[in-house]
Design an enzyme around this catalytic site. Structure first.
Site, short mmCIF file in Angstrom:
data_model
loop_
_atom_site.label_atom_id
_atom_site.label_comp_id
_atom_site.label_asym_id
_atom_site.label_seq_id
_atom_site.Cartn_x
_atom_site.Cartn_y
_atom_site.Cartn_z
N GLU A 84 9.79 7.98 -16.78
CA GLU A 84 8.45 8.50 -17.24
C GLU A 84 8.06 8.19 -18.24
OE1 GLU A 84 8.13 12.89 -15.67
OE2 GLU A 84 10.19 12.33 -15.26
N SER A 127 14.94 21.40 -16.28
CA SER A 127 13.58 21.89 -16.82
C SER A 127 14.23 23.15 -17.48
CB SER A 127 13.12 22.61 -15.64
OG SER A 127 12.44 23.56 -15.63
N HIS A 145 0.88 -1.29 -0.06
CA HIS A 145 -0.09 0.02 -0.15
C HIS A 145 1.05 1.24 0.08
CE1 HIS A 145 -3.14 -2.52 1.28
NE2 HIS A 145 -2.43 -3.39 1.85
N LYS A 160 16.33 21.86 -11.38
CA LYS A 160 15.74 20.39 -11.34
C LYS A 160 16.59 19.37 -12.09
CE LYS A 160 11.98 19.14 -10.97
NZ LYS A 160 10.77 19.63 -11.80
#
Ligand code: ARG
Length: 467
Positions: free
Chosen positions: A295, A282, A161, A288
Protein backbone atom coordinates in the site's frame (compact mmCIF):
# COMPACT_ATOMS: atom_id res chain seq x y z
CA UNK A 1 40.20 52.44 1.53
CA UNK A 2 36.48 51.58 1.77
CA UNK A 3 35.52 49.40 4.73
CA UNK A 4 34.08 46.00 3.71
CA UNK A 5 30.57 45.59 5.08
CA UNK A 6 29.58 42.26 3.64
CA UNK A 7 31.56 39.07 4.18
CA UNK A 8 29.94 37.50 1.13
CA UNK A 9 31.96 36.52 -1.92
CA UNK A 10 30.02 39.17 -3.82
CA UNK A 11 30.55 41.66 -0.95
CA UNK A 12 32.53 44.12 -3.08
CA UNK A 13 29.54 45.91 -4.46
CA UNK A 14 27.39 45.56 -1.31
CA UNK A 15 27.06 48.20 1.38
CA UNK A 16 24.71 46.40 3.76
CA UNK A 17 24.83 43.19 5.73
CA UNK A 18 22.53 40.45 4.41
CA UNK A 19 19.16 40.19 6.12
CA UNK A 20 19.02 37.06 8.31
CA UNK A 21 15.63 35.92 7.06
CA UNK A 22 16.78 36.44 3.49
CA UNK A 23 19.73 34.24 4.29
CA UNK A 24 17.52 31.42 5.58
CA UNK A 25 15.16 31.85 2.69
CA UNK A 26 17.83 31.58 0.02
CA UNK A 27 20.13 28.94 1.46
CA UNK A 28 20.39 25.51 -0.12
CA UNK A 29 23.12 23.95 2.00
CA UNK A 30 20.49 22.14 4.09
CA UNK A 31 19.94 19.86 1.10
CA UNK A 32 22.72 20.40 -1.43
CA UNK A 33 25.38 19.25 1.05
CA UNK A 34 24.93 15.80 -0.51
CA UNK A 35 26.73 17.18 -3.56
CA UNK A 36 29.91 17.70 -1.52
CA UNK A 37 31.81 14.73 -2.94
CA UNK A 38 30.87 15.60 -6.49
CA UNK A 39 31.90 19.21 -5.90
CA UNK A 40 35.29 18.11 -4.58
CA UNK A 41 35.82 15.71 -7.48
CA UNK A 42 35.01 18.45 -9.97
CA UNK A 43 37.18 20.97 -8.13
CA UNK A 44 40.18 18.64 -8.26
CA UNK A 45 39.81 18.34 -12.01
CA UNK A 46 39.20 22.05 -12.44
CA UNK A 47 42.37 22.83 -10.49
CA UNK A 48 44.33 20.56 -12.81
CA UNK A 49 42.89 22.29 -15.84
CA UNK A 50 43.86 25.68 -14.38
CA UNK A 51 47.36 24.39 -13.82
CA UNK A 52 47.57 23.02 -17.37
CA UNK A 53 46.52 26.45 -18.65
CA UNK A 54 49.26 28.11 -16.62
CA UNK A 55 46.82 29.73 -14.17
CA UNK A 56 48.10 27.88 -11.10
CA UNK A 57 51.67 27.00 -10.15
CA UNK A 58 52.42 23.41 -9.31
CA UNK A 59 52.78 24.36 -5.61
CA UNK A 60 49.39 26.03 -5.65
CA UNK A 61 47.91 23.00 -7.34
CA UNK A 62 49.29 20.60 -4.75
CA UNK A 63 48.19 22.82 -1.88
CA UNK A 64 44.67 22.93 -3.29
CA UNK A 65 44.62 19.20 -3.92
CA UNK A 66 45.82 18.39 -0.45
CA UNK A 67 43.30 20.73 1.16
CA UNK A 68 40.42 19.41 -0.94
CA UNK A 69 41.24 15.85 0.02
CA UNK A 70 41.43 16.83 3.67
CA UNK A 71 38.02 18.44 3.47
CA UNK A 72 36.69 15.32 1.78
CA UNK A 73 37.99 13.23 4.66
CA UNK A 74 36.46 15.57 7.24
CA UNK A 75 33.07 15.30 5.53
CA UNK A 76 33.37 11.53 5.36
CA UNK A 77 34.08 11.41 9.08
CA UNK A 78 31.17 13.72 9.82
CA UNK A 79 33.54 16.32 11.25
CA UNK A 80 32.75 19.03 8.71
CA UNK A 81 30.25 21.72 9.69
CA UNK A 82 28.07 23.04 6.88
CA UNK A 83 26.99 26.65 7.55
CA UNK A 84 23.84 28.38 6.37
CA UNK A 85 25.62 31.74 6.22
CA UNK A 86 27.64 30.34 3.35
CA UNK A 87 24.48 29.56 1.48
CA UNK A 88 25.31 26.50 -0.56
CA UNK A 89 27.77 23.66 -1.00
CA UNK A 90 29.98 25.66 -3.35
CA UNK A 91 30.53 28.55 -0.94
CA UNK A 92 30.84 26.25 2.06
CA UNK A 93 33.67 24.38 0.42
CA UNK A 94 35.33 27.56 -0.83
CA UNK A 95 35.31 28.95 2.73
CA UNK A 96 36.74 25.73 4.11
CA UNK A 97 39.42 25.81 1.47
CA UNK A 98 40.23 29.41 2.35
CA UNK A 99 40.67 28.44 5.98
CA UNK A 100 43.21 25.86 4.93
CA UNK A 101 45.21 27.56 2.18
CA UNK A 102 44.27 31.23 2.37
CA UNK A 103 43.84 33.25 -0.82
CA UNK A 104 44.98 30.45 -3.10
CA UNK A 105 41.52 29.06 -2.46
CA UNK A 106 40.05 31.96 -4.42
CA UNK A 107 42.22 31.11 -7.41
CA UNK A 108 40.20 27.97 -7.85
CA UNK A 109 37.34 30.23 -8.84
CA UNK A 110 39.28 31.56 -11.86
CA UNK A 111 36.91 31.55 -14.80
CA UNK A 112 34.52 29.34 -12.83
CA UNK A 113 30.90 30.01 -11.96
CA UNK A 114 28.57 28.34 -9.51
CA UNK A 115 26.20 28.06 -12.44
CA UNK A 116 28.41 25.44 -14.04
CA UNK A 117 29.51 23.99 -10.70
CA UNK A 118 26.03 23.14 -9.53
CA UNK A 119 25.03 21.45 -12.75
CA UNK A 120 28.33 19.57 -12.96
CA UNK A 121 27.82 18.32 -9.41
CA UNK A 122 24.27 17.29 -10.18
CA UNK A 123 25.35 15.33 -13.22
CA UNK A 124 28.11 13.57 -11.29
CA UNK A 125 25.70 12.82 -8.48
CA UNK A 126 23.14 11.40 -10.88
CA UNK A 127 25.71 9.21 -12.60
CA UNK A 128 26.22 7.48 -9.23
CA UNK A 129 22.50 7.34 -8.52
CA UNK A 130 21.87 5.88 -11.94
CA UNK A 131 24.25 3.03 -11.15
CA UNK A 132 22.37 2.32 -7.94
CA UNK A 133 18.97 2.38 -9.56
CA UNK A 134 20.16 0.04 -12.30
CA UNK A 135 21.45 -2.34 -9.65
CA UNK A 136 18.15 -2.25 -7.78
CA UNK A 137 16.27 -2.81 -11.02
CA UNK A 138 18.39 -5.88 -11.76
CA UNK A 139 17.72 -7.25 -8.28
CA UNK A 140 14.00 -6.75 -8.71
CA UNK A 141 14.16 -8.40 -12.11
CA UNK A 142 16.21 -11.33 -10.84
CA UNK A 143 13.83 -12.06 -7.96
CA UNK A 144 10.83 -11.78 -10.24
CA UNK A 145 12.26 -14.28 -12.70
CA UNK A 146 13.19 -16.63 -9.84
CA UNK A 147 9.62 -16.40 -8.56
CA UNK A 148 8.31 -17.08 -12.06
CA UNK A 149 10.41 -20.23 -12.23
CA UNK A 150 9.41 -21.34 -8.74
CA UNK A 151 5.76 -21.41 -9.78
CA UNK A 152 6.32 -22.24 -13.42
CA UNK A 153 3.62 -24.93 -13.49
CA UNK A 154 0.88 -22.74 -12.02
CA UNK A 155 -1.88 -21.44 -14.25
CA UNK A 156 -4.09 -18.56 -13.16
CA UNK A 157 -6.98 -16.64 -14.59
CA UNK A 158 -5.67 -13.65 -16.53
CA UNK A 159 -7.69 -10.48 -16.22
CA UNK A 160 -8.99 -7.67 -18.35
CA UNK A 161 -11.30 -5.10 -16.74
CA UNK A 162 -10.54 -7.03 -13.55
CA UNK A 163 -12.77 -9.79 -14.91
CA UNK A 164 -11.59 -13.35 -15.51
CA UNK A 165 -10.50 -13.44 -19.12
CA UNK A 166 -8.18 -16.24 -20.29
CA UNK A 167 -5.86 -18.74 -18.62
CA UNK A 168 -2.29 -17.57 -18.31
CA UNK A 169 0.83 -18.99 -16.70
CA UNK A 170 1.50 -17.24 -13.41
CA UNK A 171 5.13 -17.06 -14.53
CA UNK A 172 4.08 -15.20 -17.66
CA UNK A 173 1.90 -12.81 -15.71
CA UNK A 174 4.48 -11.95 -13.05
CA UNK A 175 7.30 -11.66 -15.60
CA UNK A 176 5.36 -8.70 -17.02
CA UNK A 177 6.89 -6.66 -14.23
CA UNK A 178 10.40 -7.93 -14.93
CA UNK A 179 10.00 -6.98 -18.58
CA UNK A 180 8.63 -3.56 -17.68
CA UNK A 181 11.66 -2.97 -15.45
CA UNK A 182 14.00 -4.11 -18.20
CA UNK A 183 12.51 -1.38 -20.40
CA UNK A 184 13.20 1.18 -17.67
CA UNK A 185 16.72 -0.19 -17.25
CA UNK A 186 17.32 0.38 -20.94
CA UNK A 187 15.82 3.84 -20.72
CA UNK A 188 18.47 4.64 -18.11
CA UNK A 189 21.22 3.33 -20.39
CA UNK A 190 19.95 5.59 -23.13
CA UNK A 191 19.80 8.56 -20.76
CA UNK A 192 23.56 8.21 -20.19
CA UNK A 193 24.19 9.80 -23.61
CA UNK A 194 22.63 13.03 -22.37
CA UNK A 195 23.55 12.75 -18.70
CA UNK A 196 27.26 12.21 -19.10
CA UNK A 197 28.13 15.59 -20.59
CA UNK A 198 30.50 17.95 -18.85
CA UNK A 199 29.40 21.56 -18.30
CA UNK A 200 32.86 22.62 -17.06
CA UNK A 201 34.23 25.44 -19.14
CA UNK A 202 30.78 26.96 -19.66
CA UNK A 203 31.42 29.34 -16.78
CA UNK A 204 28.46 31.65 -15.96
CA UNK A 205 26.89 30.89 -19.38
CA UNK A 206 29.05 32.48 -22.08
CA UNK A 207 31.95 30.06 -21.90
CA UNK A 208 35.14 30.41 -19.94
CA UNK A 209 37.35 33.40 -20.69
CA UNK A 210 40.49 31.36 -20.06
CA UNK A 211 41.67 28.67 -22.46
CA UNK A 212 40.76 25.63 -20.35
CA UNK A 213 40.82 22.19 -21.93
CA UNK A 214 37.19 21.08 -21.81
CA UNK A 215 37.90 17.67 -23.33
CA UNK A 216 40.42 17.01 -20.60
CA UNK A 217 38.00 17.98 -17.82
CA UNK A 218 35.18 15.90 -19.31
CA UNK A 219 37.39 12.82 -19.59
CA UNK A 220 38.85 13.18 -16.09
CA UNK A 221 35.35 13.30 -14.63
CA UNK A 222 34.23 10.21 -16.52
CA UNK A 223 31.89 12.12 -18.80
CA UNK A 224 31.52 11.15 -22.45
CA UNK A 225 32.17 14.64 -23.80
CA UNK A 226 31.98 18.34 -22.97
CA UNK A 227 28.46 19.74 -23.15
CA UNK A 228 28.19 21.27 -26.63
CA UNK A 229 26.56 24.58 -25.62
CA UNK A 230 27.56 26.83 -22.74
CA UNK A 231 24.16 28.51 -22.36
CA UNK A 232 22.19 25.28 -22.49
CA UNK A 233 24.70 23.65 -20.15
CA UNK A 234 23.87 26.03 -17.30
CA UNK A 235 20.20 26.67 -18.20
CA UNK A 236 18.85 23.17 -18.53
CA UNK A 237 18.15 20.28 -16.24
CA UNK A 238 16.77 18.14 -19.06
CA UNK A 239 18.81 15.16 -17.88
CA UNK A 240 17.33 15.40 -14.38
CA UNK A 241 13.79 15.74 -15.68
CA UNK A 242 14.31 12.74 -17.90
CA UNK A 243 15.73 10.80 -14.99
CA UNK A 244 12.74 11.61 -12.79
CA UNK A 245 10.41 10.70 -15.64
CA UNK A 246 12.03 7.27 -15.72
CA UNK A 247 11.73 7.04 -11.93
CA UNK A 248 8.06 7.87 -12.28
CA UNK A 249 7.62 5.09 -14.83
CA UNK A 250 9.34 2.68 -12.43
CA UNK A 251 7.05 3.78 -9.61
CA UNK A 252 3.96 3.47 -11.80
CA UNK A 253 4.79 -0.14 -12.54
CA UNK A 254 5.61 -0.87 -8.91
CA UNK A 255 2.32 0.72 -7.98
CA UNK A 256 0.43 -1.51 -10.40
CA UNK A 257 2.23 -4.55 -9.04
CA UNK A 258 1.40 -3.49 -5.49
CA UNK A 259 -2.22 -2.90 -6.39
CA UNK A 260 -2.31 -6.50 -7.57
CA UNK A 261 -0.58 -7.75 -4.44
CA UNK A 262 -3.08 -5.93 -2.25
CA UNK A 263 -5.99 -7.38 -4.22
CA UNK A 264 -4.43 -10.84 -4.30
CA UNK A 265 -4.00 -10.85 -0.56
CA UNK A 266 -7.62 -9.89 0.09
CA UNK A 267 -10.01 -12.59 1.27
CA UNK A 268 -11.94 -12.16 -1.96
CA UNK A 269 -9.01 -13.03 -4.22
CA UNK A 270 -6.91 -15.09 -1.85
CA UNK A 271 -4.24 -15.70 -4.51
CA UNK A 272 -1.23 -15.09 -2.29
CA UNK A 273 0.07 -14.79 1.20
CA UNK A 274 2.93 -12.63 2.46
CA UNK A 275 5.09 -13.53 5.45
CA UNK A 276 4.26 -11.96 8.83
CA UNK A 277 7.63 -10.23 8.77
CA UNK A 278 6.43 -8.10 5.85
CA UNK A 279 2.96 -7.24 7.12
CA UNK A 280 1.49 -5.34 10.00
CA UNK A 281 -1.63 -5.78 12.06
CA UNK A 282 -4.40 -3.59 13.32
CA UNK A 283 -4.35 -1.83 16.67
CA UNK A 284 -7.97 -2.79 17.24
CA UNK A 285 -8.90 -5.79 15.07
CA UNK A 286 -6.83 -8.71 16.28
CA UNK A 287 -7.43 -10.86 13.21
CA UNK A 288 -5.95 -8.39 10.71
CA UNK A 289 -2.81 -8.91 8.66
CA UNK A 290 -2.32 -6.05 6.26
CA UNK A 291 -0.09 -5.68 3.17
CA UNK A 292 1.05 -2.21 4.28
CA UNK A 293 4.31 -2.21 2.35
CA UNK A 294 2.48 -2.70 -0.94
CA UNK A 295 0.00 0.00 0.00
CA UNK A 296 2.82 2.40 0.86
CA UNK A 297 4.62 1.83 -2.43
CA UNK A 298 1.33 2.65 -4.14
CA UNK A 299 1.08 5.74 -1.91
CA UNK A 300 4.68 6.83 -2.43
CA UNK A 301 4.14 6.71 -6.18
CA UNK A 302 2.16 9.91 -5.67
CA UNK A 303 5.29 11.59 -4.27
CA UNK A 304 7.44 10.76 -7.26
CA UNK A 305 4.72 11.70 -9.69
CA UNK A 306 4.44 15.00 -7.81
CA UNK A 307 8.22 15.44 -7.95
CA UNK A 308 8.12 15.10 -11.72
CA UNK A 309 5.32 17.62 -12.03
CA UNK A 310 7.17 20.01 -9.70
CA UNK A 311 10.28 19.80 -11.86
CA UNK A 312 8.44 20.23 -15.13
CA UNK A 313 6.61 23.24 -13.76
CA UNK A 314 9.83 24.76 -12.42
CA UNK A 315 11.21 25.19 -15.93
CA UNK A 316 8.09 26.45 -17.62
CA UNK A 317 8.58 30.09 -18.66
CA UNK A 318 12.08 30.24 -17.23
CA UNK A 319 14.15 32.61 -19.36
CA UNK A 320 17.73 31.68 -20.23
CA UNK A 321 20.22 31.23 -18.73
CA UNK A 322 20.68 30.47 -15.01
CA UNK A 323 17.94 31.64 -12.67
CA UNK A 324 17.87 31.12 -8.95
CA UNK A 325 14.57 29.24 -9.33
CA UNK A 326 16.71 26.35 -10.48
CA UNK A 327 17.98 25.81 -6.97
CA UNK A 328 14.53 24.36 -6.27
CA UNK A 329 15.29 21.43 -8.58
CA UNK A 330 17.09 19.55 -5.83
CA UNK A 331 14.46 18.70 -3.18
CA UNK A 332 12.08 17.01 -5.66
CA UNK A 333 14.94 15.33 -7.47
CA UNK A 334 16.40 13.91 -4.27
CA UNK A 335 13.01 12.86 -2.97
CA UNK A 336 12.23 11.06 -6.21
CA UNK A 337 15.54 9.18 -6.03
CA UNK A 338 15.22 8.19 -2.37
CA UNK A 339 11.60 7.13 -2.72
CA UNK A 340 12.20 5.06 -5.82
CA UNK A 341 15.24 3.31 -4.37
CA UNK A 342 13.42 2.40 -1.17
CA UNK A 343 10.33 1.28 -3.06
CA UNK A 344 12.32 -0.90 -5.45
CA UNK A 345 14.03 -2.54 -2.52
CA UNK A 346 10.74 -3.15 -0.74
CA UNK A 347 8.99 -4.45 -3.84
CA UNK A 348 11.86 -6.88 -4.42
CA UNK A 349 11.38 -8.22 -0.90
CA UNK A 350 7.65 -8.61 -1.48
CA UNK A 351 8.12 -10.49 -4.74
CA UNK A 352 10.81 -12.67 -3.23
CA UNK A 353 8.66 -13.73 -0.30
CA UNK A 354 5.20 -14.01 -1.77
CA UNK A 355 3.58 -17.41 -1.48
CA UNK A 356 1.16 -18.49 -4.15
CA UNK A 357 -2.02 -20.31 -3.13
CA UNK A 358 -1.88 -22.86 -5.91
CA UNK A 359 -5.05 -24.75 -5.02
CA UNK A 360 -7.12 -21.64 -4.93
CA UNK A 361 -5.90 -20.71 -8.42
CA UNK A 362 -6.54 -24.21 -9.72
CA UNK A 363 -10.11 -24.07 -8.48
CA UNK A 364 -10.67 -20.68 -10.04
CA UNK A 365 -9.68 -22.01 -13.44
CA UNK A 366 -12.89 -24.00 -13.46
CA UNK A 367 -14.99 -20.89 -13.11
CA UNK A 368 -15.48 -17.80 -15.19
CA UNK A 369 -15.67 -19.35 -18.67
CA UNK A 370 -11.95 -18.76 -19.26
CA UNK A 371 -12.10 -21.08 -22.27
CA UNK A 372 -14.80 -19.23 -24.18
CA UNK A 373 -12.22 -17.79 -26.59
CA UNK A 374 -11.11 -21.36 -27.31
CA UNK A 375 -14.63 -22.32 -28.30
CA UNK A 376 -14.90 -19.29 -30.60
CA UNK A 377 -11.51 -20.11 -32.14
CA UNK A 378 -12.62 -23.73 -32.62
CA UNK A 379 -15.64 -22.52 -34.58
CA UNK A 380 -13.30 -20.41 -36.71
CA UNK A 381 -11.35 -23.56 -37.60
CA UNK A 382 -14.67 -25.00 -38.74
CA UNK A 383 -15.03 -22.15 -41.22
CA UNK A 384 -17.21 -19.73 -39.25
CA UNK A 385 -16.08 -16.06 -39.50
CA UNK A 386 -14.77 -14.87 -36.14
CA UNK A 387 -17.46 -12.27 -35.40
CA UNK A 388 -20.16 -14.89 -35.94
CA UNK A 389 -18.20 -17.46 -33.93
CA UNK A 390 -17.90 -14.93 -31.12
CA UNK A 391 -21.65 -14.30 -31.20
CA UNK A 392 -22.48 -17.97 -31.21
CA UNK A 393 -20.08 -18.65 -28.35
CA UNK A 394 -21.70 -15.85 -26.38
CA UNK A 395 -25.02 -17.64 -26.75
CA UNK A 396 -23.50 -20.94 -25.66
CA UNK A 397 -21.92 -19.28 -22.58
CA UNK A 398 -25.26 -17.76 -21.65
CA UNK A 399 -26.94 -21.14 -22.07
CA UNK A 400 -24.33 -22.87 -19.90
CA UNK A 401 -24.44 -20.14 -17.27
CA UNK A 402 -28.19 -20.50 -16.90
CA UNK A 403 -27.74 -24.20 -16.25
CA UNK A 404 -24.81 -23.72 -13.87
CA UNK A 405 -22.55 -25.72 -16.18
CA UNK A 406 -19.03 -25.15 -17.40
CA UNK A 407 -18.50 -25.19 -21.17
CA UNK A 408 -16.77 -28.54 -21.11
CA UNK A 409 -19.72 -29.98 -19.18
CA UNK A 410 -22.14 -29.41 -22.04
CA UNK A 411 -23.01 -32.52 -24.01
CA UNK A 412 -22.15 -32.81 -27.68
CA UNK A 413 -25.84 -32.68 -28.43
CA UNK A 414 -26.20 -29.41 -26.61
CA UNK A 415 -23.25 -28.00 -28.57
CA UNK A 416 -24.65 -29.23 -31.85
CA UNK A 417 -27.93 -27.54 -31.17
CA UNK A 418 -25.97 -24.31 -31.58
CA UNK A 419 -23.91 -25.47 -34.53
CA UNK A 420 -23.81 -28.82 -36.33
CA UNK A 421 -20.20 -27.99 -37.21
CA UNK A 422 -19.15 -28.84 -33.67
CA UNK A 423 -17.91 -32.39 -33.18
CA UNK A 424 -16.40 -34.60 -30.48
CA UNK A 425 -12.94 -32.96 -30.76
CA UNK A 426 -14.34 -29.79 -29.16
CA UNK A 427 -13.55 -31.38 -25.78
CA UNK A 428 -9.85 -31.46 -26.65
CA UNK A 429 -10.03 -27.72 -27.17
CA UNK A 430 -11.79 -27.00 -23.90
CA UNK A 431 -8.84 -27.66 -21.62
CA UNK A 432 -6.44 -25.25 -19.97
CA UNK A 433 -3.40 -27.05 -21.37
CA UNK A 434 -4.75 -26.88 -24.91
CA UNK A 435 -5.37 -23.18 -24.59
CA UNK A 436 -1.77 -22.72 -23.42
CA UNK A 437 -0.44 -24.92 -26.20
CA UNK A 438 -2.19 -22.79 -28.79
CA UNK A 439 -0.16 -19.82 -27.51
CA UNK A 440 3.33 -21.02 -28.35
CA UNK A 441 3.86 -17.79 -30.19
CA UNK A 442 6.71 -15.37 -29.46
CA UNK A 443 5.75 -13.35 -26.40
CA UNK A 444 2.79 -15.63 -25.64
CA UNK A 445 1.90 -17.75 -22.63
CA UNK A 446 2.64 -21.19 -24.11
CA UNK A 447 4.68 -23.32 -21.71
CA UNK A 448 7.63 -23.82 -24.06
CA UNK A 449 7.60 -20.19 -25.05
CA UNK A 450 7.62 -18.98 -21.46
CA UNK A 451 10.33 -21.47 -20.52
CA UNK A 452 12.58 -20.18 -23.31
CA UNK A 453 11.68 -16.64 -22.47
CA UNK A 454 12.75 -17.10 -18.85
CA UNK A 455 15.98 -18.80 -19.95
CA UNK A 456 16.81 -15.92 -22.29
CA UNK A 457 15.93 -13.44 -19.60
CA UNK A 458 18.32 -15.10 -17.17
CA UNK A 459 21.10 -14.84 -19.74
CA UNK A 460 20.35 -11.16 -20.12
CA UNK A 461 20.49 -10.66 -16.34
CA UNK A 462 23.85 -12.44 -16.14
CA UNK A 463 25.20 -10.31 -18.96
CA UNK A 464 24.12 -7.10 -17.25
CA UNK A 465 25.37 -8.22 -13.85
CA UNK A 466 28.82 -9.00 -15.24
CA UNK A 467 29.47 -6.48 -17.96
N1 ARG B 1 22.82 27.05 -4.94
C1 ARG B 1 22.69 27.37 -6.31
C2 ARG B 1 21.77 26.36 -7.00
O1 ARG B 1 21.57 25.33 -6.47
C3 ARG B 1 24.01 27.35 -6.97
C4 ARG B 1 24.16 28.27 -8.13
C5 ARG B 1 24.08 29.66 -7.69
N2 ARG B 1 24.38 30.56 -8.75
C6 ARG B 1 24.13 31.86 -8.61
N3 ARG B 1 24.43 32.60 -9.60
N4 ARG B 1 23.56 32.38 -7.57
O2 ARG B 1 21.26 26.61 -8.07
Amino acid sequence: MVKEVSQKPWGGRFQEETNKFFEDFTESISYDYVLAFAEIKASLVYAKALFNAGLLTSEELSLLEKALLEIEEEIRKGAFIFRKEYEDIHMNLEKALFEKVGEIAYKLHTGRSRNEQVVTDLRLYLVEEEKQIKKLLLEFIRETIIKAEEYFEVVMPGFTHLQHAQPVLFSHWIATYAEAMRFHYERLLDLEKRLKLSPLGSSAFAGCGFPLNREFMAKELGFLAPHPHSVLAVSSRDFALEFVFILTLIMLDLSRLCEELVLWMSQEFSFIDLPDSLCSGSSIMPQKKNPDAAELIRGKTALVLGNLLQLLTLFKNLPLSYNRDMQEDKPPLFQALETTKASLKMATLLIKSLILKKERLENLLKEGYLLATELADYLVTRGIPFRKAHHLTGKIVLYAQKRGKRLEELTLEEFRNFSPLISEDIYNWLTIEHSLKRREIPGGTGRKTVKNYLEDFKKWILKEENP
